[in-house]
Design a protein around this motif. Structure first.
Motif, PDB file in Angstrom:
ATOM      1  N   SER A   1      63.552  80.584  23.347  1.00  0.00           N
ATOM      2  CA  SER A   1      63.250  79.729  24.500  1.00  0.00           C
ATOM      3  C   SER A   1      62.417  80.492  25.527  1.00  0.00           C
ATOM      4  CB  SER A   1      64.538  79.256  25.162  1.00  0.00           C
ATOM      5  OG  SER A   1      64.233  78.661  26.414  1.00  0.00           O
TER       6      SER A   1
ATOM      7  N   GLN B   1      67.630  73.844  19.089  1.00  0.00           N
ATOM      8  CA  GLN B   1      67.973  72.430  19.245  1.00  0.00           C
ATOM      9  C   GLN B   1      68.945  72.126  20.381  1.00  0.00           C
ATOM     10  OE1 GLN B   1      66.506  69.747  17.409  1.00  0.00           O
ATOM     11  NE2 GLN B   1      65.163  71.520  17.248  1.00  0.00           N
ATOM     12  N   GLU B   2      69.925  73.032  20.622  1.00  0.00           N
ATOM     13  CA  GLU B   2      71.062  72.613  21.444  1.00  0.00           C
ATOM     14  C   GLU B   2      70.815  72.693  22.942  1.00  0.00           C
ATOM     15  OE1 GLU B   2      74.645  74.328  19.768  1.00  0.00           O
ATOM     16  OE2 GLU B   2      74.508  72.898  18.120  1.00  0.00           O
ATOM     17  N   TYR B   3      69.827  73.494  23.357  1.00  0.00           N
ATOM     18  CA  TYR B   3      69.532  73.569  24.792  1.00  0.00           C
ATOM     19  C   TYR B   3      68.055  73.406  25.101  1.00  0.00           C
ATOM     20  CZ  TYR B   3      74.337  74.810  25.369  1.00  0.00           C
ATOM     21  OH  TYR B   3      75.707  74.753  25.354  1.00  0.00           O
ATOM     22  N   THR B   4      67.194  73.430  24.087  1.00  0.00           N
ATOM     23  CA  THR B   4      65.760  73.272  24.353  1.00  0.00           C
ATOM     24  C   THR B   4      65.310  71.879  23.917  1.00  0.00           C
ATOM     25  OG1 THR B   4      65.431  75.642  24.042  1.00  0.00           O
ATOM     26  CG2 THR B   4      63.474  74.271  23.974  1.00  0.00           C
ATOM     27  N   ALA B   5      65.357  71.607  22.606  1.00  0.00           N
ATOM     28  CA  ALA B   5      64.961  70.277  22.124  1.00  0.00           C
ATOM     29  C   ALA B   5      65.849  69.199  22.763  1.00  0.00           C
ATOM     30  CB  ALA B   5      65.052  70.219  20.610  1.00  0.00           C
ATOM     31  N   TYR B   6      67.054  69.581  23.101  1.00  0.00           N
ATOM     32  CA  TYR B   6      68.032  68.698  23.756  1.00  0.00           C
ATOM     33  C   TYR B   6      67.496  68.072  25.052  1.00  0.00           C
ATOM     34  CZ  TYR B   6      72.232  68.029  26.724  1.00  0.00           C
ATOM     35  OH  TYR B   6      73.174  67.563  27.575  1.00  0.00           O
ATOM     36  N   THR B   7      66.577  68.784  25.716  1.00  0.00           N
ATOM     37  CA  THR B   7      66.037  68.272  26.983  1.00  0.00           C
ATOM     38  C   THR B   7      65.023  67.160  26.760  1.00  0.00           C
ATOM     39  OG1 THR B   7      64.182  69.831  27.021  1.00  0.00           O
ATOM     40  CG2 THR B   7      66.236  70.576  28.036  1.00  0.00           C
ATOM     41  N   GLY B   8      64.601  66.959  25.510  1.00  0.00           N
ATOM     42  CA  GLY B   8      63.552  65.977  25.251  1.00  0.00           C
ATOM     43  C   GLY B   8      62.166  66.588  25.334  1.00  0.00           C
TER      44      GLY B   8
END
Lengths: 130, 379
Positions: B238, B131-138
């Motif tokens: 990731s 969530q914090e660096y992958t899904a975070y990008t949209g």
């Protein structure tokens, strides 16, 4: 998004800081607990802020919170120091993105948590204007 | 370690069950499998479910489902591994019987995606990513697959060859009673559908559906269908962290381990169910299982070799694309379909003379993969 969840990632997201293994020199973003060499000893490492697009796509159907940015480009970028990072690529027509496109980091709003929640910021990448 | 037998199967048609709850679907398919197995009692239930927490506001599904099948008191666990939940749950169930810890185990996968709106489904799918660096990008799950798809096209194949994965899955689903979309789809139709996430067309993506599938496992008795090999492998979550983003090491490692346990190589596999939630993932599944060399999977799925009379039938009931992809249930559908083939109950879909069949079930962008190999017992 709770405040601590957001706050604890501010330095890596605002300043593009990852980690470098003090034993083998491998570099990571985001930080890891264990290096591929087995070491658990790291020091902070400031990423190179420029790189090239490796692959990309255009998001039309977004997760909740990103609707107003659609369509937007998300790509995998290889930075000058070899680290790969996933990021939105902005300030570009999606049809002008290609593998090898040279890009630089920029500081942007990521999304809003509803009307009363946190305004989330962080890195995106944009083409380097020659 | 004991050998394990697939004693019973229960499948529901994948569709939108507006008038039914996850308990309803779970109970119906589980009771079918128990009846099919002809067992008197169950020692242990494994519940495979990915997203009831988001889709039905429901946690503690192991207890809930034990209650739903009228077995309060029974030992039960819930397994979640993104869309690989089913394959991973099956692996856990196999271990329970193989170890001697349990004698009669029910493993049922259930997912009810129609209870939420499509944008929430997109969010749910992205929850299998970090969530914090992958899904975070949209980025979305489709978006990540699209980035890999583009690399594959750059390196190996024509877009239409990869797209054939979906065309073949649909062709194989025709007549399948439990398939969500049991009809043919032409390559022209697929290639002219809108871009979902460039270069992935809408008709290259598995849809949204509700479903439940159940299997009963018991100790082997040298008859019917046995579990020959069962393995799980993981990878960096990731794709940015992987040395080669296209390598899909988890699929390769799980396949290697499962084949080794079965005492076979990929050459001995007679049919396969691969995780084609997107066409590219189906192609990489075929390659990861060793059924085609790297870069040749798309060419293989474009040929008659993957049809039921071909050299290596793939997705014989339609795969995720046409049978349907009710997340936590998907991996159980796959294993059940392989079992139906090996016990000769595949009807119009029957692959003749098959001895070994394999099911490959991935979660995230193959950050976890379960590979289960079944074989026809000697008798």
């Amino acid at each position: 998004m709770s405040v601590p969840r957001y706050w604890r990632n501010e330095i890596p997201r605002y300043r593009l800081v990852g980690e470098e293994c003090t034993v083998c020199g491998n570099k990571y973003f985001p930080a890891r607990h264990v290096c591929s060499c087995g070491s658990t000893d790291f020091k902070a490492y400031k990423l190179t802020e420029t790189g090239e697009v490796v692959t990309w796509t255009v998001i039309k159907n977004s997760p909740i919170g990103f609707e107003k940015y659609t369509p937007y480009v998300v790509g995998l970028i290889e930075l000058g120091d070899g680290i790969r990072i996933m990021s939105q690529i902005v300030d570009v027509d999606p049809t002008d993105v290609s593998a090898g496109l040279k890009v630089e980091a920029c500081f942007r709003k990521i999304k809003e948590d509803g009307k009363t929640g946190i305004l989330q910021y962080g890195y995106k990448f944009r083409p380097i204007v020659a | 370690m004991r050998n394990v037998k697939v004693a019973g199967i229960g499948l529901l048609k994948v569709k939108e069950y507006w008038d039914r709850s996850i308990q309803d679907l779970f109970a119906e398919t589980s009771l079918k499998a128990i009846k099919d197995a002809g067992v008197e009692s169950i020692d242990k239930v494994y519940v495979s479910n990915m997203s009831a927490a988001l889709m039905q506001d429901q946690l503690n599904t192991a207890a809930l489902m034990s209650d739903a099948i009228g077995m309060p008191g029974i030992s039960a666990s819930r397994v979640e591994a993104g869309s690989a939940s089913g394959g991973v749950a099956f692996h856990e169930a196999v271990q329970a019987v193989a170890s001697g810890y349990s004698d009669t185990v029910l493993v049922t996968g259930v997912e009810k995606m129609s209870d939420i709106l499509p944008d929430v489904v997109t969010t749910a799918l992205a929850m299998a990513e970090e969530q914090e660096y992958t899904a975070y990008t949209g980025v979305t799950k489709t978006g990540i697959a699209a980035m890999i798809h583009r690399l594959y096209l750059d390196r190996y194949a024509e877009a239409s060859e990869v797209c054939m994965m979906a065309v073949k899955s649909h062709e194989h689903a025709v007549g399948c009673k439990h398939a969500q979309y049991p009809f043919k789809m032409s390559i022209e139709r697929a290639m002219s559908s809108p871009m979902e996430a460039n270069p992935i067309h809408m008709m290259e993506c598995a849809g949204i559906g509700d479903g439940a599938a159940a299997i009963v496992l018991v100790p082997a008795d040298n008859a019917g269908v046995e579990v020959a090999g069962s393995a799980i492998a993981t990878d960096y979550t990731s794709i940015a962290q992987r040395l080669d983003p296209m390598a899909m090491d988890a699929i390769r490692k799980a396949a290697d381990r499962a084949y080794k346990m079965a005492g076979i190589t990929a050459k001995k596999v007679d049919l396969a169910e691969v995780h084609d939630d997107f066409t590219i993932n189906g192609v990489l599944g075929v390659e990861g299982l060793g059924l085609a060399k790297d870069g040749e999977g798309a060419k293989l799925v474009s040929t008659e070799e993957v049809d039921k009379a071909g050299k290596i039938p793939i997705n014989t009931f339609g795969g995720l694309k046409a049978r349907g992809n009710p997340l936590g249930a998907t991996g159980i559908y796959q294993v059940a379909e392989v079992a139906l083939q090996l016990r000769g109950d595949a009807g119009d879909h029957q692959v003749e003379g098959a001895k070994y069949g394999v099911a490959q079930n991935s979660g995230g962008m193959a950050s976890i993969c379960a590979v289960n190999v079944l074989r026809r017992a000697k008798k």
